[in-house]
Every structure is written in C-alpha cells, then in structure tokens.
Scaffold this active site. Structure first.
Site, PDB file in Angstrom:
ATOM      1  N   LYS A  52       0.856  -1.193   0.000  1.00 18.68           N
ATOM      2  CA  LYS A  52       0.000   0.000   0.000  1.00 18.68           C
ATOM      3  C   LYS A  52       0.890   1.240   0.000  1.00 18.68           C
ATOM      4  O   LYS A  52       1.892   1.281   0.730  1.00 18.68           O
ATOM      5  CB  LYS A  52      -0.903  -0.022   1.242  1.00 18.68           C
ATOM      6  CG  LYS A  52      -1.926   1.106   1.306  1.00 18.68           C
ATOM      7  CD  LYS A  52      -2.813   0.976   2.558  1.00 18.68           C
ATOM      8  CE  LYS A  52      -3.903   2.052   2.595  1.00 18.68           C
ATOM      9  NZ  LYS A  52      -4.801   1.908   3.759  1.00 18.68           N
ATOM     10  N   SER A 133      -9.947   2.345   2.766  1.00 18.10           N
ATOM     11  CA  SER A 133      -9.015   3.014   1.889  1.00 18.10           C
ATOM     12  C   SER A 133      -8.078   2.074   1.130  1.00 18.10           C
ATOM     13  O   SER A 133      -7.512   2.470   0.111  1.00 18.10           O
ATOM     14  CB  SER A 133      -8.164   3.990   2.704  1.00 18.10           C
ATOM     15  OG  SER A 133      -7.347   3.308   3.630  1.00 18.10           O
ATOM     16  N   SER A 157     -10.301   0.059   6.956  1.00 18.43           N
ATOM     17  CA  SER A 157      -9.671   0.098   5.631  1.00 18.43           C
ATOM     18  C   SER A 157      -8.997  -1.184   5.161  1.00 18.43           C
ATOM     19  O   SER A 157      -8.599  -1.264   4.003  1.00 18.43           O
ATOM     20  CB  SER A 157      -8.640   1.219   5.586  1.00 18.43           C
ATOM     21  OG  SER A 157      -9.280   2.434   5.350  1.00 18.43           O
TER      22      SER A 157
HETATM   23  N1  GLN Z   1     -13.405   4.746   6.030  1.00 17.64           N
HETATM   24  C1  GLN Z   1     -12.798   5.205   7.237  1.00 17.64           C
HETATM   25  C2  GLN Z   1     -12.371   6.647   7.091  1.00 17.64           C
HETATM   26  O1  GLN Z   1     -12.642   7.197   6.074  1.00 17.64           O
HETATM   27  C3  GLN Z   1     -11.634   4.330   7.611  1.00 17.64           C
HETATM   28  C4  GLN Z   1     -10.427   4.615   6.843  1.00 17.64           C
HETATM   29  C5  GLN Z   1      -9.270   3.762   7.299  1.00 17.64           C
HETATM   30  O2  GLN Z   1      -9.439   2.779   7.992  1.00 17.64           O
HETATM   31  N2  GLN Z   1      -8.086   4.215   6.962  1.00 17.64           N
HETATM   32  O3  GLN Z   1     -11.792   7.226   7.955  1.00 17.64           O
END
Ligand code: GLN
Length: 454
Positions: A52, A133, A157
């Site tokens: 990532k 994400s 995410s």
């Molecule tokens: N969807 C969540 C956010 O927008 C989690 C994102 C994540 O886990 N990095 O913060």
C-alpha cells in the site's frame, strides 16, 4: 513475470497500482532464486506482494495517494515492509488508496479511483468501488495482480475492501505491527495488516509483518505466535458472541442470511453461539469521526511545504503564504474536510464538548468489549452493511459514506483484532464478508474461527 504481465494487462483498467517497480521486482526475484538454491530460503521467499502506498519504501516513491507527497521518495523503509523483505518477499509496486487513507471507496486518490475487479467489464455504467481506503491492495489481490498485499486499517480500511473484493484481510491488535515508516492518519487507531486470498495466507503474512519495534513506542513487546498453525485449530467449545446491536434496520437480507449460515457452521463444528450486548455501539461512528479527524489534523500539520513533498510558492510569498498555497494545492477535498473537522473539535471552547466527550465514549465502547470477553471468546458480525457500491454513489454526501464503516470502527476504537472472511455472494453476485473480532493479542482464536468460516 506472470504477475508483472497481469499488471500490464489489467492495471490500465483497475488502477490498483500507482507505481510498478518491475525492474526491482525482477532483481529481487533473482536474488530469491539464488538464496533458495543455496538452501537459505526465508518463509516468504520469492512471494510477489504489493505494498500500500502509505508504507515508506526506501528509494521508491511513496505518495499516500496525495498530490502533497506526489514526488516524495523516502530514504528509509517502514518496519513492516522491511520485515517482509527480510523474509524473502518480492515487491511488485505501490498500491493505490484513498488520499491519506481517508475514505471507504478509493475514490479520493489523487491518482484516480480504483475499480473493483468484480465490476462487469462490459457495462461501464456499473463500475464498482473496491472499498477503501486499501482499495488498491484488495483489488490487486482479487485480480491476481499480487499474491498478497500490505494494507492499513484506521476504521475499517483493511476489512471493508477485503469484503467488497471477496478476499480475506486482518487488522491485528493495536501494537501488533510497528507503525514506524507508515504515513500517519490517526495514530491511536492506525494498524497495519495483510490482505490475501485466504485466511491462512493472511496468517502467514501477518507473522512476518508483526513484532516488537523499538522505533514505535506503542508496538507491543510480545512473542509472535505461529498464526498459520492456529488456522487449523478446532473451534469446538469456543463461545461465539453475536451482538444484538449489529442487527441494523435496513441490513441487506442476504447479509443477515450469510451471518446466520456462518453461525450455523460454527455451531455444527462444536462452538456455542451466545447472544451478547455491546450497548455503546450506536455511538461508535460519531466517536470515530471526531477522534480520527482530530488526530489527522495534528498528524497532517507536518505537510507545510517546508519539510516534505510539494512546495507552492510565489516570488513574494512569506512563510504563511507558502503554507497556505502548498496545502490548498496539495490536499484534496476529503482531506481538507477532515483537517477542518479535526481542528474544530480540538479548538478552545469546543474541545470539551467534542474531543473530550468522544474520548470518554471511546472508553465506554472499549469497556463493552472487555465485559463481553467474560462471556465469549470471539465475536462474529457482518463486515459491511452492503456489497460494493457503484463508483458514483455516496459521493455527494460524506455522511452516507461514513455510515459504511458502522461494523468496523468499533475494533479500532477498542484496539482489537478484526478479520474479514469472504462469506458468499449477494443477489447481484457480489461478494460479502463476515467479521471475526477477538480479545487483544488473541489473533490465534480469530484465525481459528475465520478459517472455520471460510
Ligand atoms: N473509512 C474510514 C475513514 O474514512 C476508515 C479509513 C481507514 O481505515 N483508513 O476514515
């Protein structure tokens, strides 16, 4: 070579990779072959992985999918990726994500959205999101453009994109993996973990990624168990909690049915199903969306045009002007929204009402789980309230997007391990996932239950 040619063929459509490091991958595969020939193979020798693009990789551009880090090449390697390299893994490149990992659809990336490989290729109106994400990580693994990938999870995410793409992914206990060298979003919630095609592959990868690191003061100084061995363990006699509060009105009937089917399978294998209550669940989303932006606003203060990446300046710019121009041009809309929410909830006069209150509720959410562990050994819930949605859906209203995280944010707020397991398909033929949550540092039970559900 097979993976690299797959990337060449499919990445133009999926956009899962931001950077492909074909030359380095070939060189590192050759070094792997040499080590194997000498009988010195590591546990991941020659396994092609994607990273990532939130993990710093020495000498390889690391963007966090943001313009502000668009040309940033770190002179150091994150501990997690260094651990994977140490064990012989071959890196194919850097995977797309929501900008600074803020999002649930991988549509906020400055490098363009990622497409879910389950989209119907012949119907351009049905382009589906891979989740976020870690959308690039999940899409790459699902499309066989990597055997596994690193990901991070601040509020879901790892688990949500894994569920949307029909693969497995685990967010381990907070502290299991070092955060050193990972671009910070919300430091008290961020954890690294793997996504892969099976629960066992996740277990193998997590073992390499984990371990104490003196460079991260929150990294746990505990032995790393053989997680893969736990995947074969019997679930007989385990008590599996089913929290009443996770049966949401409007939950897709297919998800409820798969949840029930999963519980039936565990029961058939000798587990005991125990109804439980986690009474503060309804406060988890608002709590998360105060705490995470607060920490993000502080973490992202470092991108000021002076120390890292982008610098936008005019001839007569003073320092303040340099900050403003750089941050205005460098950050996307969602990141700016989070910075504004975060600075607001931390500001004098609002701090007690929002940030401090959220911290107190966070403690209550964690206490709900502590009380549950007296009655159960693991908790099984759906991973997401729906299957993958269309790319143009939920874009106009950030709150609708935030609601997608309803089942995942609790594990981050409480620091617990959470595993997404592919559970089946919905009526449209799209994958759905179940989630297994466990006690702190008891990933072994989580893997045992996950493997039994797979
Ligand atoms: N969807 C969540 C956010 O927008 C989690 C994102 C994540 O886990 N990095 O913060």
């Amino acid at each position: 070579d097979a993976f690299l040619s797959g990337i060449e063929r499919l990445n133009p459509r999926l956009n899962a990779y931001i950077t492909v490091t074909a030359e380095q991958a070939r060189a590192s595969a050759a070094a792997s072959d040499a080590r194997r020939a000498k009988g010195e193979a590591g546990p991941l020798e020659g396994i092609p992985l994607g990273i990532k693009d939130l993990f710093c990789t020495e000498g390889v551009r690391t963007t966090a999918a943001s313009k502000i880090l668009g040309e940033f090449t770190p002179p150091y390697e994150s501990t997690v990726s260094a651990n994977l390299k140490r064990d012989g893994a071959v890196f194919l490149g850097k995977l797309n994500l929501d900008e600074f990992a803020m999002g649930s659809s991988n549509t906020t990336s400055a490098f363009g959205p990622v497409e879910n490989p389950w989209s119907r290729a012949n119907d351009p109106t049905k382009r589906l999101v891979p989740g976020g994400s870690s959308g690039g990580s999940a899409a790459a693994v699902a499309a066989r453009l990597a055997m596994g990938a690193t990901a991070t999870d601040t509020g879901g995410s790892i688990r949500q994109p894994a569920a949307f793409c029909g693969i497995a992914g685990i967010k381990p206990t907070y502290g299991r993996c070092s955060r050193w060298g990972i671009v910070a979003f919300a430091s008290s919630l961020d954890q690294a973990g793997p996504v892969a095609r099976s629960v066992e592959d996740c277990a193998i990868l997590l073992r390499s990624m984990s371990g104490h690191d003196p460079k991260d003061s929150t990294s746990a100084n505990l032995p790393v168990p053989d997680f893969a061995a736990a995947c074969g363990r019997s679930v007989k006699g385990l008590r599996i909690g089913v929290p009443a509060e996770y049966t949401l009105p409007g939950l897709a009937p297919e998800i409820e049915a798969l949840w029930q089917q999963g519980l039936d399978w565990l029961k058939q294998q000798g587990a005991e199903i125990v109804p439980i209550s986690l009474p503060h669940t309804k406060y988890a989303l608002p709590t998360y969306y105060v705490v995470a932006p607060a920490e993000a606003s502080s973490n992202l203060a470092r991108y000021d045009g002076v120390r890292y990446g982008l610098r936008v300046t005019e001839r007569d710019s003073d320092l303040r002007d340099l900050y403003e121009r750089t941050r205005a041009a460098g950050f996307g809309a969602e990141v700016k929204r989070r910075i504004m929410i975060g600075t607001y909830v931390l500001s004098a006069g609002y701090y007690d009402a929002y940030y401090l209150k959220a911290q107190k509720v966070r403690a209550l959410i964690a206490r709900d789980f502590t009380e549950a562990w007296a009655k159960v050994d693991a908790i099984v819930t759906p991973a997401t309230p729906s299957s993958a949605f269309a790319m143009d859906e939920k874009q106009d209203d950030p709150v609708t997007m935030y609601l997608n995280d309803v089942f995942t944010v609790t594990a981050n707020l409480a620091g617990l391990p959470g595993l997404a397991v592919p559970a089946g398909l919905d009526g449209q033929g799209l994958p759905l996932g179940l989630q297994v949550i466990g006690r702190p540092f008891d990933e072994e039970t989580v893997f045992a239950v996950g493997a039994a559900l797979e």
